[in-house]
Design a protein around this motif. Structure first.
Motif, PDB file in Angstrom:
ATOM      1  N   THR A   1       4.151 -75.387  45.422  1.00 16.81           N
ATOM      2  CA  THR A   1       5.008 -75.434  44.245  1.00 16.81           C
ATOM      3  C   THR A   1       4.513 -74.482  43.164  1.00 16.81           C
ATOM      4  OG1 THR A   1       5.571 -77.739  44.703  1.00 16.81           O
ATOM      5  CG2 THR A   1       5.976 -76.935  42.475  1.00 16.81           C
TER       6      THR A   1
ATOM      7  N   LEU B   1      15.011 -73.599  45.003  1.00 16.35           N
ATOM      8  CA  LEU B   1      15.402 -74.446  46.127  1.00 16.35           C
ATOM      9  C   LEU B   1      14.195 -74.814  46.975  1.00 16.35           C
ATOM     10  CD1 LEU B   1      18.762 -72.846  47.340  1.00 16.35           C
ATOM     11  CD2 LEU B   1      18.448 -74.964  46.066  1.00 16.35           C
ATOM     12  N   ALA B   2      13.313 -73.842  47.187  1.00 20.69           N
ATOM     13  CA  ALA B   2      12.111 -74.123  47.970  1.00 20.69           C
ATOM     14  C   ALA B   2      11.225 -75.144  47.264  1.00 20.69           C
ATOM     15  CB  ALA B   2      11.336 -72.825  48.216  1.00 20.69           C
TER      16      ALA B   2
ATOM     17  N   ASN C   1      12.156 -77.554  45.255  1.00 23.41           N
ATOM     18  CA  ASN C   1      12.743 -78.892  45.392  1.00 23.41           C
ATOM     19  C   ASN C   1      12.695 -79.397  46.825  1.00 23.41           C
ATOM     20  OD1 ASN C   1      14.219 -79.750  42.682  1.00 23.41           O
ATOM     21  ND2 ASN C   1      14.437 -77.550  42.889  1.00 23.41           N
ATOM     22  N   ALA C   2      12.627 -78.501  47.790  1.00 18.41           N
ATOM     23  CA  ALA C   2      12.581 -78.919  49.193  1.00 18.41           C
ATOM     24  C   ALA C   2      11.170 -79.281  49.649  1.00 18.41           C
ATOM     25  CB  ALA C   2      13.137 -77.815  50.089  1.00 18.41           C
TER      26      ALA C   2
ATOM     27  N   LEU D   1      10.381 -83.120  49.646  1.00 20.35           N
ATOM     28  CA  LEU D   1      11.160 -83.788  50.688  1.00 20.35           C
ATOM     29  C   LEU D   1      10.608 -83.490  52.069  1.00 20.35           C
ATOM     30  CD1 LEU D   1      14.761 -83.102  49.308  1.00 20.35           C
ATOM     31  CD2 LEU D   1      13.397 -85.186  49.085  1.00 20.35           C
ATOM     32  N   LEU D   2      10.181 -82.254  52.283  1.00 21.03           N
ATOM     33  CA  LEU D   2       9.633 -81.870  53.579  1.00 21.03           C
ATOM     34  C   LEU D   2       8.353 -82.631  53.891  1.00 21.03           C
ATOM     35  CD1 LEU D   2       9.679 -80.013  56.061  1.00 21.03           C
ATOM     36  CD2 LEU D   2       8.450 -78.316  54.702  1.00 21.03           C
TER      37      LEU D   2
ATOM     38  N   HIS E   1       9.001 -86.320  54.534  1.00 21.38           N
ATOM     39  CA  HIS E   1       9.551 -86.546  55.879  1.00 21.38           C
ATOM     40  C   HIS E   1       8.455 -86.463  56.934  1.00 21.38           C
ATOM     41  CE1 HIS E   1      12.471 -86.504  59.125  1.00 21.38           C
ATOM     42  NE2 HIS E   1      11.892 -85.420  59.611  1.00 21.38           N
TER      43      HIS E   1
END
Length: 291
Positions: A210, A272-273, A275-276, A279-280, A283
């Protein structure tokens, strides 16, 4: 009726404190209205104008050798500066969290200085230090190393403005992690390097990614702190944001829109990366627990 039921019936209901803001619908509407007027509407206008250029307009703008050199310099310098800021910022965050020393709070406050300092002031200060007659430049230039008015100076300015992102994204993770996982790994016979690589680094990886993305996105569009130390030589030290201004001064609006839209797309991809990333990793951890 039991005594407990009677007590519950006669007890006064707890009053709900009124919210300082109006209801959800009004708050959401006002917030989205301001967001749309200040952020989304200008970006939408730029996107519409960029889409209206057509394939021929885009090719005409991006085939210019001067534009290509400026884009290469901006993307390359932002990438290198983000990597350096990530390494140095991670080390600074580690020192601030794991050690107590005189002046620690002052150092912690200085990390945020690039956020508060006008970027033009930072550029002037860096130029004054690393130019030929500056404090550092007068010492290193006789050795054959020139920083001001070169790509090295551009990277240095981008590291300056990107460093706080790397520190502030890693520091909270280190504070939350604590020393217990390392101590547990050491009790099981792991060396310091093994504990760092197998225990600490995986926990810090989301913050590191980040911080890198934020520093890269900020460096890609940086203007004020770079133009003074860059020298702004066409085909050599001219950055893309400066070329946007030059194209506007030349009344080449299509060329300015093409460059600005490309920088916007790259910055949006970084967001976008960012924020992803959580989540990645969430998961992957969930999948690991199931396995």
């Amino acid at each position: 009726m039991t005594a407990d039921a009677g007590t519950a019936a006669t007890a006064p209901r707890a009053r709900r404190l009124p919210n300082p803001l109006p209801g959800f619908g009004i708050s959401l509407g006002l917030g989205m209205a301001w967001l749309g007027a200040v952020v989304l509407l200008p970006l939408l206008a730029l996107s519409v104008r960029a889409a209206g250029l057509g394939t021929e307009g885009w090719l005409r703008a991006l085939r210019d050798e001067r534009v290509q050199e400026a884009l290469k310099l901006s993307f390359g310098a932002a990438l290198v500066a983000a990597l350096i800021a990530l390494l140095v910022g991670g080390l600074i965050a580690w020192v601030l969290v794991r050690y107590r020393f005189p002046g620690r709070r002052l150092v912690d406050a200085l990390v945020d200085l690039p956020f508060a300092l006008p970027t033009a002031v930072a550029g002037i200060a860096l130029t004054a230090i690393y130019s030929k007659n500056g404090w550092v430049g007068r010492v290193i230039e006789p050795m054959g190393l020139q920083i001001a008015y070169t790509s090295i100076g551009i990277v240095l300015a981008l590291v300056f403005i990107g460093l706080p992102f790397a520190v502030r994204t890693v520091q909270p993770l280190l504070e939350t992690l604590g020393r217990e996982p390392e101590e547990a790994a050491a009790s099981l016979g792991a060396s310091r390097w093994t504990a760092l690589r197998r225990v600490v680094f995986p926990e810090l990886l989301p913050g590191l990614l980040t911080g890198f993305s934020l520093a890269f996105a900020r460096g890609l569009g940086e203007y004020g702190s770079v133009i003074f130390i860059a020298g702004n030589l066409p085909y050599k030290t001219e950055i893309a944001p400066l070329l946007v201004t030059i194209r506007l001064e030349e009344y080449d609006y299509n060329g300015a829109i093409a460059i600005a839209a490309l920088l916007l797309a790259a910055s949006f991809a970084c967001l976008l990366a960012i924020n992803a990333i959580p989540l990645l990793f969430a998961h992957e951890r969930k999948g690991g627990r199931r396995g």
